[in-house]
Write a protein that holds these residues in place. Sequence first.
Motif: not given
Length: 742
Positions: A471-483, A495-503
């Motif tokens: 989850i933390v890695l997907t946030v890193f890559f997600g925010i890094s790629l927005i621009s 992936i981040f949203v669904l895995l957080i829900t899965d927890i």
Amino acid sequence: MRSHRTHFLRFLLQSEPGELAIANGLRAALALGVPMLIGQFTEQRQSGLFIALMAFSVNMTNIGGPYWIKATVMAAATLGIAVSAFVGTLVGGVPALAVVLTFLWGLGSGFASLYANGGANVGLVIGISFISTIAQSGDLNLALMRSLFCLIAGGWAMLLSLVMWPFTPYKPLRTAVAECFSAIANYIQAFPAKTTGTENILKIREALETARTALGTARLGQQARSWMDEQLLVLIEHGDCLLGSVIALIELLEVNLEYQQYRAVQRLVDDALAQLSLSLQAIAKVISGKAASIDFGNLHRIHEALKEQENLQRQAISGSETDYTTLVALTNLVLMLEKLLKQLQHTAEIAKSLETDSKIRNRDVEPILVVVEQQRSLLSLLQDNLTSDSAIFRHALRIGVTLALGVTIYSITKLPMGYWVTLTILLVLKPNFGATFQRFFQRVGGTIFGVVLAAVLAATITSKSVLEIIIVLTVFFGISLISINYGYAVVFLSIFVLLITDIAHPIGWQFSGLRVLNTLIGAGLAFGSHYLMWPNWERQHLPNQLATALQQCRNYFIDVMAVYQGTKERDTIIAQRRQTGLAIGNAQATFQGLLREPQVQIELVEPMMTLLAYMGRFINAVTVLAVHLEHFQGTQPLPELESFVRQIALLLEQLADAVQQEIAPPPLPDLDQTLQKIQPQLEALRTARIQELTVNQGHTPVRQAVIDYSILDIEIDEIVRRVTAMHSAIVRLSMLNTKAIA
């Protein structure tokens, strides 16, 4: 049909210029990961997850800039999400009230964009927190607890972003100013490879305006004068002047490299360009606070070598008019390089002074131009936009209505996880239709791909600790790629949203399908509302933008030529050049927005690109004349020059009217006939000067007249060619518009 499909795919997959926002990604990962980790260790996983999400939201409002501005924006976001969470939790159980308040929150989120990027980001996260909490309503205790968690989350995000900032308060400003000089260096580097163009100059102009805006924002609310601010402002103005000189140099080289004498000094010219680029890059590093050595020794030696070549050419003149013409061209090159050297040396001194001690920084300095105009109050700015004529008002109303409709739909249908509908609306709906259209497909495509990957990960990985790391890695890559590309970022964030829900609750393919369904509904509502409610088509704005740019080109040309005619001083030229550059930049941005719109008429692209390119080249030619005014001694104006100026000014005005009304412009005047009347006067001056050289006459009025009009002799031909190309492009546009109407 194939070309349309290719254009569509390229439009979805293309990356924006720039680099990965790695620092933003790391900060977002920490904002999210630390509260989640604490929640896991304290066995308060749900509370830790809520705080993590709110901290992630507040972190999104970190717009950079000075410390106090970041603190103000992030504090506003923290208070906003706390209030939104409190109200949203209480009203979520009353559908009718939830719909009304969602409309108001959406309206406020849209109006927040009035206050630049900071306001837009704050409005976005406040809207997200509200629509997320109304979907999970509760009692007063839960509302208070969520508000407290929001304050804790905001405090953590602010601590993360601001705790180290006071030690380097000027770093963002210095970086912004340094980018101006780096952009000029890149422009020079591109010339030998024949890759220079209007887009290079627009990037420099954008960097200059970004630096001005950053500096102006930093000065808001500060009563005391700042030595550093004033030095940075001076550097921005130096960058603007350097841009003019560099444009003039490049233009001279493009026009004169055909001469044999220029080819003879080609290696020296290439070395000079390389040294200019290196010097500018070194200055940029010093401005940004990095260690760099600024050495003009090689540039001085190249300048001296070119002067020697000029003297050799002068001695070799055998009475040939062609030889003297090329001598004048070489003289202009030497003069231009000498001017650039002086500008660079002065700029380097100011850049080095940024590292002086605080005593020097606090010394008295002479007053300079006001950095920022008087700012209107926030309330008056809002009042000015409470009208249907305001694009921001229409967009805010569009957001409010669409969000309210989304809440109504998922409330009536009892759609599980319905807040994903409104969340998608808020993220997809943009002020212009082209951007909304692009976001629609990027959001849907990225979500589907991300959901599939998330479902596979959730099904194959049972360890919650491993999932939290992912989850933390997907946030890193997600925010890094927005621009870079929003669609790529959505894959990781999904992936981040669904895995957080899965927890919290294990997900399956049915749950993943709901995520896709809600995203499709939300994206469809966003797309439909923009299409039906005041669609903001760039195609409608482009004619006005092009007309404005042409009018500014006309104003710039008239201002410069008025000095040559002896009817005006040159004190307004730099300001007018800036206005012209901004107008062309605005037209270029609108044109880029047009390319993102669906069903764009491909045939229109080429003439619009041609018009914009030749507007930039026209400005380059005028800039050469403007820069040469430093050596202009007020020689008696050429008799036919006034007719030429009047013809070009009228032609530009006619082109502006034609492109605005989307009609064919009047036929071109006989500009060649006017040039033929000017050329004999210039030839007579050169002949007289050659005769003077045969008897070794030095500084004479004839010599000064040749110097004064040597650049004019070259550039009036270029001006005619470039306005002719603009006229041809507008004729083609009018023919296409007529065909489309028919």
